[in-house]
Design an enzyme around this catalytic site. Sequence first.
Site, PDB file in Angstrom:
ATOM      1  N   LYS A 119      29.768 -21.203   6.055  1.00  0.00           N
ATOM      2  CA  LYS A 119      30.790 -21.621   6.986  1.00  0.00           C
ATOM      3  C   LYS A 119      31.804 -22.551   6.391  1.00  0.00           C
ATOM      4  O   LYS A 119      31.508 -23.159   5.182  1.00  0.00           O
ATOM      5  CB  LYS A 119      30.172 -22.448   8.254  1.00  0.00           C
ATOM      6  CG  LYS A 119      31.148 -22.346   9.645  1.00  0.00           C
ATOM      7  CD  LYS A 119      30.796 -21.166  10.211  1.00  0.00           C
ATOM      8  CE  LYS A 119      31.486 -21.057  11.616  1.00  0.00           C
ATOM      9  NZ  LYS A 119      30.982 -19.793  12.209  1.00  0.00           N
ATOM     10  N   GLY A 160      33.978 -17.981  31.404  1.00  0.00           N
ATOM     11  CA  GLY A 160      35.126 -17.752  30.177  1.00  0.00           C
ATOM     12  C   GLY A 160      35.810 -16.409  30.680  1.00  0.00           C
ATOM     13  O   GLY A 160      35.134 -15.731  31.541  1.00  0.00           O
ATOM     14  N   GLY A 181      37.865 -15.040  27.981  1.00  0.00           N
ATOM     15  CA  GLY A 181      38.499 -14.573  26.725  1.00  0.00           C
ATOM     16  C   GLY A 181      37.679 -13.395  26.035  1.00  0.00           C
ATOM     17  O   GLY A 181      37.186 -12.443  26.731  1.00  0.00           O
ATOM     18  N   ASN A 182      37.546 -13.437  24.597  1.00  0.00           N
ATOM     19  CA  ASN A 182      37.409 -12.180  23.894  1.00  0.00           C
ATOM     20  C   ASN A 182      35.893 -11.774  24.132  1.00  0.00           C
ATOM     21  O   ASN A 182      35.776 -10.591  24.706  1.00  0.00           O
ATOM     22  CB  ASN A 182      37.565 -12.344  22.399  1.00  0.00           C
ATOM     23  CG  ASN A 182      36.784 -11.181  21.534  1.00  0.00           C
ATOM     24  OD1 ASN A 182      36.050 -11.177  21.274  1.00  0.00           O
ATOM     25  ND2 ASN A 182      37.699 -10.179  21.372  1.00  0.00           N
TER      26      ASN A 182
HETATM   27  P1  NAD Z   1      38.438 -17.191  23.513  1.00  0.00           P
HETATM   28  O1  NAD Z   1      39.389 -18.097  23.081  1.00  0.00           O
HETATM   29  O2  NAD Z   1      38.982 -15.751  23.374  1.00  0.00           O
HETATM   30  O3  NAD Z   1      38.134 -17.315  24.974  1.00  0.00           O
HETATM   31  C1  NAD Z   1      37.622 -18.523  25.447  1.00  0.00           C
HETATM   32  C2  NAD Z   1      37.755 -18.574  27.023  1.00  0.00           C
HETATM   33  O4  NAD Z   1      37.137 -19.696  27.494  1.00  0.00           O
HETATM   34  C3  NAD Z   1      39.281 -18.491  27.692  1.00  0.00           C
HETATM   35  O5  NAD Z   1      39.220 -17.621  28.700  1.00  0.00           O
HETATM   36  C4  NAD Z   1      39.251 -19.924  28.147  1.00  0.00           C
HETATM   37  O6  NAD Z   1      39.963 -20.118  29.311  1.00  0.00           O
HETATM   38  C5  NAD Z   1      37.792 -20.114  28.411  1.00  0.00           C
HETATM   39  N1  NAD Z   1      37.574 -21.569  28.571  1.00  0.00           N
HETATM   40  C6  NAD Z   1      38.014 -22.727  27.851  1.00  0.00           C
HETATM   41  N2  NAD Z   1      37.445 -23.880  28.341  1.00  0.00           N
HETATM   42  C7  NAD Z   1      36.801 -23.705  29.531  1.00  0.00           C
HETATM   43  C8  NAD Z   1      36.250 -24.479  30.380  1.00  0.00           C
HETATM   44  N3  NAD Z   1      35.994 -25.553  30.472  1.00  0.00           N
HETATM   45  N4  NAD Z   1      35.566 -23.713  31.404  1.00  0.00           N
HETATM   46  C9  NAD Z   1      35.696 -22.512  31.533  1.00  0.00           C
HETATM   47  N5  NAD Z   1      36.189 -21.504  30.607  1.00  0.00           N
HETATM   48  C10 NAD Z   1      36.932 -22.275  29.740  1.00  0.00           C
HETATM   49  O7  NAD Z   1      37.032 -17.280  22.769  1.00  0.00           O
HETATM   50  P2  NAD Z   1      35.977 -16.137  22.453  1.00  0.00           P
HETATM   51  O8  NAD Z   1      36.123 -15.376  21.222  1.00  0.00           O
HETATM   52  O9  NAD Z   1      35.569 -15.415  23.673  1.00  0.00           O
HETATM   53  O10 NAD Z   1      34.661 -17.150  22.075  1.00  0.00           O
HETATM   54  C11 NAD Z   1      34.031 -17.729  23.039  1.00  0.00           C
HETATM   55  C12 NAD Z   1      32.578 -18.359  22.618  1.00  0.00           C
HETATM   56  O11 NAD Z   1      31.815 -17.663  21.845  1.00  0.00           O
HETATM   57  C13 NAD Z   1      32.846 -19.476  21.451  1.00  0.00           C
HETATM   58  O12 NAD Z   1      31.754 -20.434  21.590  1.00  0.00           O
HETATM   59  C14 NAD Z   1      32.687 -18.772  20.255  1.00  0.00           C
HETATM   60  O13 NAD Z   1      32.499 -19.534  19.283  1.00  0.00           O
HETATM   61  C15 NAD Z   1      31.751 -17.784  20.731  1.00  0.00           C
HETATM   62  N6  NAD Z   1      31.547 -16.518  19.715  1.00  0.00           N
HETATM   63  C16 NAD Z   1      32.628 -15.651  19.754  1.00  0.00           C
HETATM   64  C17 NAD Z   1      32.709 -14.642  18.873  1.00  0.00           C
HETATM   65  C18 NAD Z   1      33.883 -13.684  18.876  1.00  0.00           C
HETATM   66  O14 NAD Z   1      33.620 -12.715  18.061  1.00  0.00           O
HETATM   67  N7  NAD Z   1      34.945 -13.682  19.502  1.00  0.00           N
HETATM   68  C19 NAD Z   1      31.304 -14.507  18.213  1.00  0.00           C
HETATM   69  C20 NAD Z   1      30.426 -15.178  18.343  1.00  0.00           C
HETATM   70  C21 NAD Z   1      30.491 -16.458  19.017  1.00  0.00           C
END
Ligand code: NAD
Length: 428
Positions: free
Chosen positions: A107, A219, A221-222
Amino acid sequence: MAKEGYNPFKMAQKQFDRIADKLDLDEATRDLLRNPLREYHLTIPVKMDDGTVKIFRGFRIQHNDARGPCKGGIRFHPQETIDTVRALSMWMTWKCAVVDIPLGGGKGGVICDPHDLSEKEQENLCRGWIRHLSRDIGPVRDVPAPDVMTSSQHMLWMMDEYETITGGKYPGAITGKPVELGGSLGRTEATGYGLVYMLREALKEMDMEAAKTTASIEGFGNVARYAAELFIEYGGTVVSVSCWDQIDGCAYSYYKEKGIDLDELLKITDHFGTIDKRKAEKLGYKARPGNDWLKHEVDILIPAALENSITEENVDEIKSSVKIIIGGANGPITPEADDILEKRGVIVIPDFLANAGGVVCSYFEQVQNNQNYYWLKEEVLGKLDNKMTDAFYDVWELSKRRKMRVGDAAYMIAISRVAEACQLRGWV
Ligand code: NAD
């Protein structure tokens, strides 16, 4: 006495120690695995737009590479700490091992807020980071990827600097690149879909029919939206999703008893994953406080936004209808909440297993780069499904056989694979 602050690395070591006891690991193997193999502390001079030079602090931690080159993201964050990066690198080692891909854990991070930097300054920072590390990363040593506040553009600047220094074309030196320049199809969907492939198998084992189940997701997001997409495709109903609202400065969860319509919600969501509250209400969604997502009478909860979202304080608000919780975000359930859920008989599929689809697809990206031949999306997703399904059954069967929680079984498999690799190499 002042309470000691939360230290993620100490927590990661504590988790490790507990499983090392169960595995009865010898002292040398423990000492090796509870610490990173290598740490790089960087002091990076960056030319700013006004002609001055600003010094940034950065890190790269290579926790373990006994099973293959280190793999892990690089984060840009103003509150980045060395112990956060150490913990995350250790968790990457276990994540790659539990899904059995030939990679170790790493990391990186830079203490900075990219919002305060121009595009050119961000480029200079990316290139500076690589100039410090070009001898110690690369396709056969350590492969960075995007993470918090870093994007595919940052990865391209890094790859370009790496290739300029080394004098060759090495797209496999970095993953998370755009599809047009060596990225993999399917990477966008990989984490959310990977989670649902595992959920599908868990439901089968629990004699539950996906098409008759309901879920609530934290959430949008992605991870959350692709998990929702595939779950709905399997016939399930998602009654609630949630997001952070930039304007109101708080989180909302959006509820529809009959189930959300993903397409209509996506049309009113910005690229940060924030749903437009006024438009959602017009479409018949109930906007409720952010933590409402875990209070619904559903079968499945998917925390896919933040760390520490299910804790000792709110775990009792989870309804008795919930049979399974599957982690999308990193570290969404505290160990205390996990203990309570276990006593209640709720199955918890841990994050480092369930959200491993992202790193599996990054590994596929690297494989495609190395062979210089690119797969169709269906091929990528089919291979991802196989990997996630196999990993699920390895863990599930051990958990049944040894009558232990799924999370412990996942850690046991991961740690014993890495320990074995170190022992076979004659390191310990
Ligand atoms: P993202 O930035 O695409 O989306 C995050 C989402 O969480 C958004 O919809 C945001 O509005 C919401 N959010 C933020 N604060 C919030 C709160 N207090 N209450 C409710 N919703 C809230 O992020 P992502 O890529 O979807 O990642 C989400 C999590 O998954 C993170 O912990 C990330 O480290 C983990 N993760 C992501 C991946 C990946 O490939 N994207 C892989 C492994 C782990």
